[in-house]
Design a protein around this motif. Structure first.
Motif, PDB file in Angstrom:
ATOM      1  N   SER A  53      -4.600   3.078   5.174  1.00  0.00           N
ATOM      2  CA  SER A  53      -4.313   3.852   3.955  1.00  0.00           C
ATOM      3  C   SER A  53      -4.812   3.142   2.713  1.00  0.00           C
ATOM      4  CB  SER A  53      -2.804   4.047   3.792  1.00  0.00           C
ATOM      5  OG  SER A  53      -2.251   4.642   4.934  1.00  0.00           O
ATOM      6  N   ILE A  54      -5.070   3.962   1.703  1.00  0.00           N
ATOM      7  CA  ILE A  54      -5.256   3.415   0.355  1.00  0.00           C
ATOM      8  C   ILE A  54      -4.156   4.018  -0.493  1.00  0.00           C
ATOM      9  CG2 ILE A  54      -6.703   3.426  -1.718  1.00  0.00           C
ATOM     10  CD1 ILE A  54      -9.158   3.312   0.038  1.00  0.00           C
ATOM     11  N   LEU A  55      -3.458   3.174  -1.194  1.00  0.00           N
ATOM     12  CA  LEU A  55      -2.370   3.624  -2.046  1.00  0.00           C
ATOM     13  C   LEU A  55      -2.812   3.500  -3.500  1.00  0.00           C
ATOM     14  CD1 LEU A  55       0.258   4.721  -1.110  1.00  0.00           C
ATOM     15  CD2 LEU A  55       1.252   2.446  -1.302  1.00  0.00           C
ATOM     16  N   THR A  56      -2.959   4.645  -4.152  1.00  0.00           N
ATOM     17  CA  THR A  56      -3.476   4.640  -5.521  1.00  0.00           C
ATOM     18  C   THR A  56      -2.330   4.635  -6.540  1.00  0.00           C
ATOM     19  OG1 THR A  56      -3.471   7.038  -5.660  1.00  0.00           O
ATOM     20  CG2 THR A  56      -5.470   6.009  -4.784  1.00  0.00           C
ATOM     21  N   LYS A  57      -2.702   4.492  -7.800  1.00  0.00           N
ATOM     22  CA  LYS A  57      -1.764   4.586  -8.939  1.00  0.00           C
ATOM     23  C   LYS A  57      -0.600   3.612  -8.808  1.00  0.00           C
ATOM     24  CE  LYS A  57      -3.245   9.389  -9.134  1.00  0.00           C
ATOM     25  NZ  LYS A  57      -2.974  10.795  -9.314  1.00  0.00           N
ATOM     26  N   THR A  58      -0.854   2.501  -8.125  1.00  0.00           N
ATOM     27  CA  THR A  58       0.180   1.455  -8.013  1.00  0.00           C
ATOM     28  C   THR A  58       0.485   0.897  -9.401  1.00  0.00           C
ATOM     29  OG1 THR A  58      -0.897   0.907  -5.929  1.00  0.00           O
ATOM     30  CG2 THR A  58       0.804  -0.578  -6.652  1.00  0.00           C
ATOM     31  N   ASP A  59      -0.504   0.971 -10.303  1.00  0.00           N
ATOM     32  CA  ASP A  59      -0.314   0.492 -11.677  1.00  0.00           C
ATOM     33  C   ASP A  59       0.791   1.259 -12.390  1.00  0.00           C
ATOM     34  OD1 ASP A  59      -2.477   2.433 -11.174  1.00  0.00           O
ATOM     35  OD2 ASP A  59      -2.596   2.611 -13.366  1.00  0.00           O
ATOM     36  N   ALA A  60       1.027   2.501 -11.973  1.00  0.00           N
ATOM     37  CA  ALA A  60       2.034   3.328 -12.648  1.00  0.00           C
ATOM     38  C   ALA A  60       3.307   3.437 -11.817  1.00  0.00           C
ATOM     39  CB  ALA A  60       1.459   4.720 -12.897  1.00  0.00           C
ATOM     40  N   ASP A  61       3.386   2.667 -10.745  1.00  0.00           N
ATOM     41  CA  ASP A  61       4.514   2.784  -9.825  1.00  0.00           C
ATOM     42  C   ASP A  61       5.632   1.813 -10.205  1.00  0.00           C
ATOM     43  OD1 ASP A  61       6.137   3.307  -7.647  1.00  0.00           O
ATOM     44  OD2 ASP A  61       5.010   2.027  -6.282  1.00  0.00           O
ATOM     45  N   ALA A  62       6.799   2.370 -10.517  1.00  0.00           N
ATOM     46  CA  ALA A  62       7.920   1.517 -10.921  1.00  0.00           C
ATOM     47  C   ALA A  62       8.761   1.084  -9.732  1.00  0.00           C
ATOM     48  CB  ALA A  62       8.796   2.266 -11.920  1.00  0.00           C
ATOM     49  N   LYS A  63       8.661   1.828  -8.630  1.00  0.00           N
ATOM     50  CA  LYS A  63       9.635   1.616  -7.555  1.00  0.00           C
ATOM     51  C   LYS A  63       9.136   0.775  -6.380  1.00  0.00           C
ATOM     52  CE  LYS A  63      12.383   5.752  -8.376  1.00  0.00           C
ATOM     53  NZ  LYS A  63      12.820   7.010  -7.749  1.00  0.00           N
ATOM     54  N   GLY A  64       7.889   0.897  -6.030  1.00  0.00           N
ATOM     55  CA  GLY A  64       7.337   0.048  -4.966  1.00  0.00           C
ATOM     56  C   GLY A  64       7.641   0.500  -3.539  1.00  0.00           C
ATOM     57  N   GLY A  65       8.493   1.528  -3.404  1.00  0.00           N
ATOM     58  CA  GLY A  65       8.948   1.942  -2.078  1.00  0.00           C
ATOM     59  C   GLY A  65       7.837   2.351  -1.132  1.00  0.00           C
ATOM     60  N   SER A  66       6.884   3.139  -1.628  1.00  0.00           N
ATOM     61  CA  SER A  66       5.829   3.617  -0.733  1.00  0.00           C
ATOM     62  C   SER A  66       4.904   2.473  -0.322  1.00  0.00           C
ATOM     63  CB  SER A  66       5.034   4.750  -1.373  1.00  0.00           C
ATOM     64  OG  SER A  66       4.713   4.429  -2.690  1.00  0.00           O
ATOM     65  N   ALA A  67       4.657   1.563  -1.266  1.00  0.00           N
ATOM     66  CA  ALA A  67       3.793   0.421  -0.934  1.00  0.00           C
ATOM     67  C   ALA A  67       4.426  -0.412   0.183  1.00  0.00           C
ATOM     68  CB  ALA A  67       3.555  -0.446  -2.173  1.00  0.00           C
ATOM     69  N   ILE A  68       5.751  -0.491   0.160  1.00  0.00           N
ATOM     70  CA  ILE A  68       6.441  -1.279   1.184  1.00  0.00           C
ATOM     71  C   ILE A  68       6.498  -0.515   2.511  1.00  0.00           C
ATOM     72  CG2 ILE A  68       8.662  -2.333   1.814  1.00  0.00           C
ATOM     73  CD1 ILE A  68       9.174  -2.657  -1.223  1.00  0.00           C
ATOM     74  N   SER A  69       6.678   0.818   2.413  1.00  0.00           N
ATOM     75  CA  SER A  69       7.003   1.597   3.611  1.00  0.00           C
ATOM     76  C   SER A  69       5.820   2.096   4.418  1.00  0.00           C
ATOM     77  CB  SER A  69       7.832   2.825   3.209  1.00  0.00           C
ATOM     78  OG  SER A  69       8.920   2.457   2.425  1.00  0.00           O
ATOM     79  N   ILE A  70       4.705   2.387   3.756  1.00  0.00           N
ATOM     80  CA  ILE A  70       3.671   3.208   4.388  1.00  0.00           C
ATOM     81  C   ILE A  70       3.067   2.569   5.647  1.00  0.00           C
ATOM     82  CG2 ILE A  70       1.331   2.867   3.457  1.00  0.00           C
ATOM     83  CD1 ILE A  70       1.731   5.712   2.189  1.00  0.00           C
ATOM     84  N   ALA A  71       2.824   1.271   5.608  1.00  0.00           N
ATOM     85  CA  ALA A  71       2.232   0.620   6.780  1.00  0.00           C
ATOM     86  C   ALA A  71       3.213   0.625   7.949  1.00  0.00           C
ATOM     87  CB  ALA A  71       1.831  -0.817   6.446  1.00  0.00           C
ATOM     88  N   TYR A  72       4.479   0.417   7.634  1.00  0.00           N
ATOM     89  CA  TYR A  72       5.506   0.388   8.693  1.00  0.00           C
ATOM     90  C   TYR A  72       5.638   1.754   9.345  1.00  0.00           C
ATOM     91  CZ  TYR A  72      10.052  -0.326  10.924  1.00  0.00           C
ATOM     92  OH  TYR A  72      11.074  -0.412  11.826  1.00  0.00           O
ATOM     93  N   ILE A  73       5.662   2.791   8.519  1.00  0.00           N
ATOM     94  CA  ILE A  73       5.890   4.147   9.027  1.00  0.00           C
ATOM     95  C   ILE A  73       4.691   4.636   9.855  1.00  0.00           C
ATOM     96  CG2 ILE A  73       6.108   6.575   8.276  1.00  0.00           C
ATOM     97  CD1 ILE A  73       8.738   5.067   8.035  1.00  0.00           C
ATOM     98  N   THR A  74       3.477   4.328   9.392  1.00  0.00           N
ATOM     99  CA  THR A  74       2.300   4.813  10.121  1.00  0.00           C
ATOM    100  C   THR A  74       1.885   3.840  11.232  1.00  0.00           C
ATOM    101  OG1 THR A  74       0.802   3.708   8.580  1.00  0.00           O
ATOM    102  CG2 THR A  74       1.329   6.007   8.100  1.00  0.00           C
ATOM    103  N   GLY A  75       2.317   2.611  11.131  1.00  0.00           N
ATOM    104  CA  GLY A  75       1.869   1.600  12.085  1.00  0.00           C
ATOM    105  C   GLY A  75       0.414   1.218  11.837  1.00  0.00           C
ATOM    106  N   LYS A  76      -0.124   1.645  10.688  1.00  0.00           N
ATOM    107  CA  LYS A  76      -1.518   1.345  10.326  1.00  0.00           C
ATOM    108  C   LYS A  76      -1.530   0.586   9.001  1.00  0.00           C
ATOM    109  CE  LYS A  76      -2.551   3.766  13.843  1.00  0.00           C
ATOM    110  NZ  LYS A  76      -2.586   5.222  13.775  1.00  0.00           N
ATOM    111  N   PRO A  77      -2.501  -0.270   8.814  1.00  0.00           N
ATOM    112  CA  PRO A  77      -2.476  -1.112   7.615  1.00  0.00           C
ATOM    113  C   PRO A  77      -2.756  -0.364   6.314  1.00  0.00           C
ATOM    114  CG  PRO A  77      -4.530  -1.393   8.810  1.00  0.00           C
ATOM    115  CD  PRO A  77      -3.661  -0.540   9.675  1.00  0.00           C
ATOM    116  N   VAL A  78      -2.182  -0.858   5.241  1.00  0.00           N
ATOM    117  CA  VAL A  78      -2.648  -0.450   3.910  1.00  0.00           C
ATOM    118  C   VAL A  78      -3.869  -1.317   3.645  1.00  0.00           C
ATOM    119  CG1 VAL A  78      -2.120  -0.409   1.443  1.00  0.00           C
ATOM    120  CG2 VAL A  78      -0.340   0.170   3.090  1.00  0.00           C
ATOM    121  N   LEU A  79      -4.973  -0.682   3.300  1.00  0.00           N
ATOM    122  CA  LEU A  79      -6.221  -1.431   3.151  1.00  0.00           C
ATOM    123  C   LEU A  79      -6.460  -1.864   1.711  1.00  0.00           C
ATOM    124  CD1 LEU A  79      -8.356   0.937   5.404  1.00  0.00           C
ATOM    125  CD2 LEU A  79      -7.473  -1.323   6.032  1.00  0.00           C
ATOM    126  N   PHE A  80      -6.201  -0.933   0.793  1.00  0.00           N
ATOM    127  CA  PHE A  80      -6.433  -1.225  -0.627  1.00  0.00           C
ATOM    128  C   PHE A  80      -5.328  -0.606  -1.473  1.00  0.00           C
ATOM    129  CE2 PHE A  80     -10.677  -1.500   1.190  1.00  0.00           C
ATOM    130  CZ  PHE A  80     -11.209  -2.616   0.553  1.00  0.00           C
TER     131      PHE A  80
END
Ligand code: GDP
Ligand code: MG
Length: 389
Positions: free
Chosen positions: A334-361
């Motif tokens: 995955s690529i997770l965009t708009k992290t600059d505007a993200d106040a919570k961080g939840g998706s950045a933490i969760s996405i790799a775990y939930i998909t079992g696939k790495p966050v790449l960028f």
């Protein structure tokens, strides 16, 4: 970046700090009591010493003349004054020592001590849009980090909470790590990379950023305008192509996306290009027809790497979409965009775990250089507030 996350975490830190201080204070009390008992025991000793001096004096008095009795009396009074002044002095130094011991003590936390802090942590994570199974995993990892081990309390008790969380996050975020640079380096060329995701999340922008990233490493890149659905999508990619000096393979709006990507791959093969980056139309995970179409594009074009793009600010929605896209097509990362505007961080933490696939960028802005290769350390430093974006 992640300000709400940091704010929410303070509850966990405070709960753990106060538990530690409470335990340390109890230990200090016990220690002070022990010291007090020691003082009492010590206090009875000089009396014996005086006794023996008196006895000695008496003996010598018996042997010699009367002035010796005075010497004995002096010895008694000297001893007494020494004893009186020693008492408060000792007590002060012992209390000071006990106070400093609060921070030097080694404390063992048990299950009961951790109930409140871990509850505060779970709430903080859930309120920061961390998906439930991910929050539970983090809590259990923090728990095993803290429980049963001797923990030395430093002057900053919050540090202990932060260290345990840092280690849990690092463990979780490192689990599915993939080195994208190594992947591109070793893969047979041209490497075919296809981008999928919901509309407006930053697919096209990320393609342009990634093209620039690859060009900086000396790779040649071709862009495929596979979003033939949205008006203006082809032109948007062409603008990037012009700016970056890249060939854009395109068909007409409404054309077959698979055919565009196929042509781009043929072009890359004919011109010895290293990487093909293929755009696709945004689609909702709930739209059965569009999801079917995506499956067909993937089946026909057989990308080496299928990248799911979503925006960090979508929080739990992004995580849920990632899960459903991943169930529908074999995404590789995955690529997770708009992290600059993200106040919570939840998706950045969760996405790799939930998909079992790495966050790449991670996308951290709207310009070409605003794409950072995903490194767990980079993210954790920002989540826990030790580095700014
Ligand atoms: N702040 C910020 N904006 C971004 C980022 N990535 C994309 N955008 C913006 O998000 C909007 C939609 O991007 P686009 O690439 O067109 O999304 P697509 O529909 O998925 O192709 C644009 O205005 C981009 O500039 C990012 O990492 N940070
Ligand atoms: Mg687009």
């Amino acid at each position: 970046m992640f300000n709400r996350f940091k704010e929410k975490l303070s509850g966990f830190k405070e709960a753990l700090s106060s538990k530690l201080q409470e335990k340390a204070a109890r230990k200090e009390e016990e220690q002070a009591e022990l010291e007090a008992d020691n003082i009492k025991a010590e206090a009875s000793k000089p009396a014996k010493a005086v006794e023996s001096v008196e006895k000695q004096a008496k003996r010598s008095g018996e042997q010699k003349s009367t002035p010796a009795t005075h010497a004995g009396a002096n010895a008694v009074s000297n001893n007494n004054s020494a004893n009186n002044s020693a008492k408060p002095k000792n007590r002060f130094s012992i209390l000071d020592k006990a106070k400093s011991l609060v921070f030097e003590q080694e404390i063992i936390l048990d299950e009961k001590d951790l109930i409140d802090p871990l509850w505060a942590l779970e709430m903080a994570l859930l309120e920061s849009d961390v998906a439930l199974p991910v929050a539970e995993e983090i809590v259990s990892s923090v728990k095993s980090e803290l429980i049963g081990h001797k923990k030395k309390i430093g002057a900053n008790t919050g540090q202990l909470a932060e260290d345990a969380l840092r280690s849990a996050l690092m463990k979780m975020l490192s689990a599915n790590h993939l080195d994208f640079d190594e992947y591109i380096k070793t893969k047979e060329k041209p490497v075919k990379i296809l981008f999928v995701g919901v509309n407006g999340t930053g697919k096209t922008t990320s393609i342009a950023k990634l093209a620039k990233y690859l060009m900086n490493q000396g790779y040649s890149v071709v862009l495929a305008a596979g979003d033939t659905f949205r008006a203006g999508a082809i032109e948007q990619l062409e603008v990037h192509g012009e700016r970056l000096g890249l060939k854009v393979i395109k068909h007409k709006t409404g054309g077959d996306p698979a055919a565009v990507i196929f042509d781009a791959v043929e072009y890359a093969k004919a011109h010895n290009k290293d990487v093909v980056l293929g755009d696709t139309a945004g689609r909702l995970h709930t739209n059965i027809n569009l999801m079917d179409q995506m499956r067909k594009i993937v089946r026909v074009t057989k990308p080496d790497l299928l990248i799911f793009v979503d925006e960090a600010i979508a929080g739990n929605d992004a995580v849920e979409r990632a899960r459903l896209f991943n169930e529908s097509v074999p995404i590789g990362g995955s690529i997770l965009t708009k992290t600059d505007a993200d106040a919570k961080g939840g998706s950045a933490i969760s996405i790799a775990y939930i998909t079992g696939k790495p966050v790449l960028f991670l996308g951290i802005g709207q310009n070409y250089p605003d794409l950072v290769k995903f490194e767990p350390q980079w993210l954790v430093d920002r989540l826990l507030g030790e580095a700014e974006a």
